[in-house]
Design an enzyme around this catalytic site. Structure first.
Site, PDB file in Angstrom:
ATOM      1  N   HIS A 150     -10.047   1.410   1.739  1.00 48.46           N
ATOM      2  CA  HIS A 150      -9.507   2.717   2.138  1.00 48.46           C
ATOM      3  C   HIS A 150     -10.630   3.705   2.432  1.00 48.46           C
ATOM      4  CE1 HIS A 150      -5.217   2.404   1.914  1.00 48.46           C
ATOM      5  NE2 HIS A 150      -5.249   1.905   0.690  1.00 48.46           N
TER       6      HIS A 150
ATOM      7  N   CYS B  90       0.840  -1.193   0.000  1.00 44.91           N
ATOM      8  CA  CYS B  90       0.000   0.000   0.000  1.00 44.91           C
ATOM      9  C   CYS B  90       0.877   1.245   0.000  1.00 44.91           C
ATOM     10  CB  CYS B  90      -0.900  -0.016   1.236  1.00 44.91           C
ATOM     11  SG  CYS B  90      -2.010   1.393   1.343  1.00 44.91           S
TER      12      CYS B  90
ATOM     13  N   HIS C 297      -9.386  -3.495  -2.243  1.00 49.32           N
ATOM     14  CA  HIS C 297      -8.343  -2.786  -1.490  1.00 49.32           C
ATOM     15  C   HIS C 297      -8.668  -1.287  -1.424  1.00 49.32           C
ATOM     16  CE1 HIS C 297      -3.957  -2.159  -0.379  1.00 49.32           C
ATOM     17  NE2 HIS C 297      -4.312  -0.939  -0.752  1.00 49.32           N
ATOM     18  N   GLU C 298      -8.978  -0.701  -2.574  1.00 47.50           N
ATOM     19  CA  GLU C 298      -9.266   0.741  -2.609  1.00 47.50           C
ATOM     20  C   GLU C 298     -10.582   1.060  -1.901  1.00 47.50           C
ATOM     21  OE1 GLU C 298      -6.852   2.604  -3.271  1.00 47.50           O
ATOM     22  OE2 GLU C 298      -5.635   1.096  -4.276  1.00 47.50           O
TER      23      GLU C 298
END
EC number: 3.5.1.88
Length: 193
Positions: free
Chosen positions: A159, A111, A155-156
């Site tokens: 966030h 990351c 993953h994004e």
């Protein structure tokens, strides 16, 4: 205005703000969000085009707005998955469906906002369906994704919820996996050359 990417844009996981959920983007898009979009594209596209070293940035295949200091729900991804270019900039994304079966990247995850290395399998859904407003298509779209692209979307999206990949690693046994979980072993290529 074009932007030259710089690692000084990055917000790291030791900043309490990045650990909080982001807010929805209001339409019409204002100048601040347009600046955020241009910066995200500049950063990831420099990596995709093989220019990370030239700009002295950490290479990446995706970035969320809060990773560069904008606490809004949008992210940008640009990568090759199974020799196909995948690119999207989603605004106000929502995961609307996901598989019960799990998957993980054999190599683990990294990351832009995490300096410390976290080893172990990052367990995610094998596939997801996500919808959101796509900046390039100028309309709401729905994407069903697997493989590296599916992992990157998750993953994004994490966030935007204030979560990091290492929170999905089993703390008692980082290399734990079930036989039915899909192993994803992408040939990661950050340059289209």
């Amino acid at each position: 205005m074009t932007f030259q990417p710089t690692k000084t844009w990055l917000v790291f996981d030791d900043n309490a703000l990045i650990n909080k959920p982001t807010e929805a983007v209001n339409f019409p898009i204002d100048e601040q969000i347009e600046t955020c979009i241009k910066k995200m594209i500049a950063y990831v596209d420099a990596s995709y085009d093989g220019k990370a070293q030239e700009y002295d940035i950490i290479p990446g295949i995706g970035i969320a707005a809060n990773q560069i200091g904008y606490w809004k729900q949008l992210f940008y991804i640009h990568l090759n998955d199974l020799n196909k270019e995948k690119k999207c900039l989603l605004i106000n994304p929502k995961i609307i469906d996901q598989s019960e079966n799990k998957a993980f990247l054999e190599s683990g995850e990294g990351c832009l906002s995490v300096k410390k290395q976290h080893k172990g399998y990052v367990i995610r859904s094998e596939w997801i369906t996500i919808k959101g407003y796509d900046w390039f298509e100028k309309k709401e779209i729905t994407i069903k994704a697997t493989g590296l692209f599916g992992m990157c979307l998750q993953h994004e999206f994490d966030h935007l919820q204030g979560r990091f990949f290492y929170q999905r690693i089993n703390p008692l046994n980082p290399w734990f996996k079930k036989p039915e979980w899909k192993v994803i072993n992408p040939t990661l290529k950050t340059s289209n050359g």
